[in-house]
Design a protein around this motif. Structure first.
Motif, mmCIF file in Angstrom:
data_model
loop_
_atom_site.group_PDB
_atom_site.id
_atom_site.type_symbol
_atom_site.label_atom_id
_atom_site.label_comp_id
_atom_site.label_asym_id
_atom_site.label_seq_id
_atom_site.Cartn_x
_atom_site.Cartn_y
_atom_site.Cartn_z
ATOM 1 N N GLN A 77 0.819 -1.209 0.000
ATOM 2 C CA GLN A 77 0.000 0.000 0.000
ATOM 3 C C GLN A 77 0.858 1.268 0.000
ATOM 4 N N GLN A 78 2.094 1.159 0.452
ATOM 5 C CA GLN A 78 2.951 2.336 0.555
ATOM 6 C C GLN A 78 4.168 2.277 -0.362
ATOM 7 N N PHE A 79 4.447 1.123 -0.924
ATOM 8 C CA PHE A 79 5.613 0.964 -1.788
ATOM 9 C C PHE A 79 5.452 1.847 -3.019
ATOM 10 N N SER A 80 6.459 2.637 -3.325
ATOM 11 C CA SER A 80 6.331 3.632 -4.395
ATOM 12 C C SER A 80 6.394 3.014 -5.791
ATOM 13 N N GLY A 81 7.024 1.854 -5.926
ATOM 14 C CA GLY A 81 7.129 1.209 -7.224
ATOM 15 C C GLY A 81 6.102 0.106 -7.399
ATOM 16 N N SER A 82 6.333 -0.746 -8.381
ATOM 17 C CA SER A 82 5.435 -1.873 -8.617
ATOM 18 C C SER A 82 6.086 -3.170 -8.149
ATOM 19 N N ILE A 83 5.256 -4.099 -7.695
ATOM 20 C CA ILE A 83 5.717 -5.392 -7.182
ATOM 21 C C ILE A 83 5.175 -6.490 -8.075
ATOM 22 N N GLY A 84 6.048 -7.365 -8.551
ATOM 23 C CA GLY A 84 5.636 -8.465 -9.405
ATOM 24 C C GLY A 84 5.549 -9.779 -8.644
ATOM 25 N N VAL A 85 4.923 -10.773 -9.263
ATOM 26 C CA VAL A 85 4.811 -12.118 -8.681
ATOM 27 C C VAL A 85 5.169 -13.135 -9.756
ATOM 28 N N PHE A 86 6.091 -14.022 -9.439
ATOM 29 C CA PHE A 86 6.509 -15.081 -10.348
ATOM 30 C C PHE A 86 6.485 -16.380 -9.540
ATOM 31 N N ALA A 87 5.557 -17.270 -9.863
ATOM 32 C CA ALA A 87 5.360 -18.422 -8.979
ATOM 33 C C ALA A 87 4.729 -19.590 -9.724
ATOM 34 N N GLY A 88 4.880 -20.761 -9.135
ATOM 35 C CA GLY A 88 4.255 -21.958 -9.685
ATOM 36 C C GLY A 88 3.909 -22.934 -8.586
ATOM 37 N N MET A 89 3.019 -23.861 -8.906
ATOM 38 C CA MET A 89 2.605 -24.863 -7.927
ATOM 39 C C MET A 89 2.434 -26.222 -8.599
ATOM 40 N N SER A 90 2.332 -27.257 -7.783
ATOM 41 C CA SER A 90 2.156 -28.617 -8.294
ATOM 42 C C SER A 90 0.732 -28.833 -8.800
ATOM 43 N N ASN A 91 0.543 -29.950 -9.485
ATOM 44 C CA ASN A 91 -0.796 -30.308 -9.924
ATOM 45 C C ASN A 91 -1.732 -30.409 -8.727
ATOM 46 N N ASN A 92 -2.974 -30.044 -8.962
ATOM 47 C CA ASN A 92 -3.951 -30.009 -7.882
ATOM 48 C C ASN A 92 -4.492 -31.407 -7.595
ATOM 49 N N SER A 93 -4.460 -31.800 -6.317
ATOM 50 C CA SER A 93 -5.078 -33.057 -5.900
ATOM 51 C C SER A 93 -6.237 -32.803 -4.934
ATOM 52 N N TRP A 94 -6.361 -31.559 -4.444
ATOM 53 C CA TRP A 94 -7.437 -31.181 -3.528
ATOM 54 C C TRP A 94 -8.794 -31.283 -4.219
ATOM 55 N N LEU A 95 -8.879 -30.799 -5.450
ATOM 56 C CA LEU A 95 -10.146 -30.826 -6.195
ATOM 57 C C LEU A 95 -10.655 -32.247 -6.341
ATOM 58 N N GLN A 96 -9.756 -33.144 -6.704
ATOM 59 C CA GLN A 96 -10.136 -34.528 -6.939
ATOM 60 C C GLN A 96 -10.603 -35.227 -5.669
ATOM 61 N N HIS A 97 -9.889 -35.016 -4.579
ATOM 62 C CA HIS A 97 -10.156 -35.776 -3.354
ATOM 63 C C HIS A 97 -11.155 -35.109 -2.412
ATOM 64 N N ARG A 98 -11.305 -33.774 -2.485
ATOM 65 C CA ARG A 98 -12.128 -33.098 -1.491
ATOM 66 C C ARG A 98 -13.311 -32.294 -2.056
ATOM 67 N N ILE A 99 -13.264 -31.944 -3.340
ATOM 68 C CA ILE A 99 -14.281 -31.040 -3.876
ATOM 69 C C ILE A 99 -15.250 -31.729 -4.824
ATOM 70 N N LEU A 100 -14.747 -32.535 -5.741
ATOM 71 C CA LEU A 100 -15.602 -33.091 -6.788
ATOM 72 C C LEU A 100 -16.750 -33.928 -6.232
ATOM 73 N N HIS A 101 -16.529 -34.626 -5.131
ATOM 74 C CA HIS A 101 -17.587 -35.471 -4.570
ATOM 75 C C HIS A 101 -18.487 -34.715 -3.594
ATOM 76 N N ASN A 102 -18.161 -33.443 -3.317
ATOM 77 C CA ASN A 102 -18.949 -32.634 -2.389
ATOM 78 C C ASN A 102 -19.948 -31.787 -3.188
ATOM 79 N N LYS A 103 -21.094 -32.359 -3.495
ATOM 80 C CA LYS A 103 -22.065 -31.690 -4.350
ATOM 81 C C LYS A 103 -22.607 -30.418 -3.707
#
Length: 210
Positions: free
Chosen positions: A53-79
């Protein structure tokens, strides 16, 4: 030295959703990798004394993550949850493509937000991309890192001859006795700035990239 609060991986109630302006239901549907990375990013900026909020310049984000297993095991069967959150929102909460952009949006970062995916070298390549963005003045500070959290937490693997998995269940990097890899969970984020800017701002400099 950040350690996620106990239970954040399997219990979204341990994630401070309100702090990031995320609803409880959305947090429940969200891949823990997305949740933990948000907390890591905030912690990294706080540790660096860098307030978006106070930084005078711009801040970037460069990131990656592993394949998602949460959707398969916790979300898809939760109608019920899928009906309340909606298909599109459930997808956005879990797809790898939204890690960097969600972080930028939630933390009000105005620099480049790029998702990086190069398998095991993802975090290192994210750092390289962040360095290039800083050198070309696309941003004035950058978050760079990666995260890999698999679900369920405790699970085995089948080691086959010629495969990447270690048959003895041990990972021995750079050791003549190494027989393969054992995958686990981990995450890390660093804040990068141009060296002259960090010196000028009186930042605590942990290391310099040549």
């Amino acid at each position: 030295d950040y350690v996620p609060r106990r239970g954040i991986l399997d219990n979204p109630d341990h994630f401070d959703a309100a702090f990031f302006n995320i609803s409880p239901r959305e947090a429940e549907a969200m891949d823990p990798q997305q949740r933990v990375f948000l907390e890591l990013a905030w912690h990294a900026l706080e540790n660096a004394g860098c307030d978006p909020q106070q930084f005078s310049g711009s801040i970037g984000v460069f990131a990656g993550m592993s394949n998602n297993s949460w959707l398969q095991h916790r979300i898809l069967h939760n109608k019920e949850l899928r009906a309340q959150v909606g298909y599109e929102n459930a997808m956005i909460c879990n797809e790898k493509d939204y890690l960097a952009t969600r972080t930028a949006y939630k933390l009000n970062l105005r620099g480049p937000a790029l998702n990086i995916y190069t398998a095991c070298s993802t975090s290192l390549v994210a750092v390289c991309q962040a360095v290039q963005a800083l050198q070309s003045f696309q941003c004035d500070a950058a978050l760079a890192g990666g995260i890999s959290i698999k679900w369920p937490q405790e699970r085995g693997f089948t080691a086959q001859e010629g495969s990447i998995y270690a048959p003895d269940g041990h990972c021995r990097p750079y050791d003549a006795a190494a027989t393969g890899a054992v995958f686990s969970n981990g995450a890390g984020v660093v804040v990068l700035k141009r060296l002259e800017d960090a010196v000028r701002d009186g930042d605590h400099i942990w290391a310099a990239i040549k």
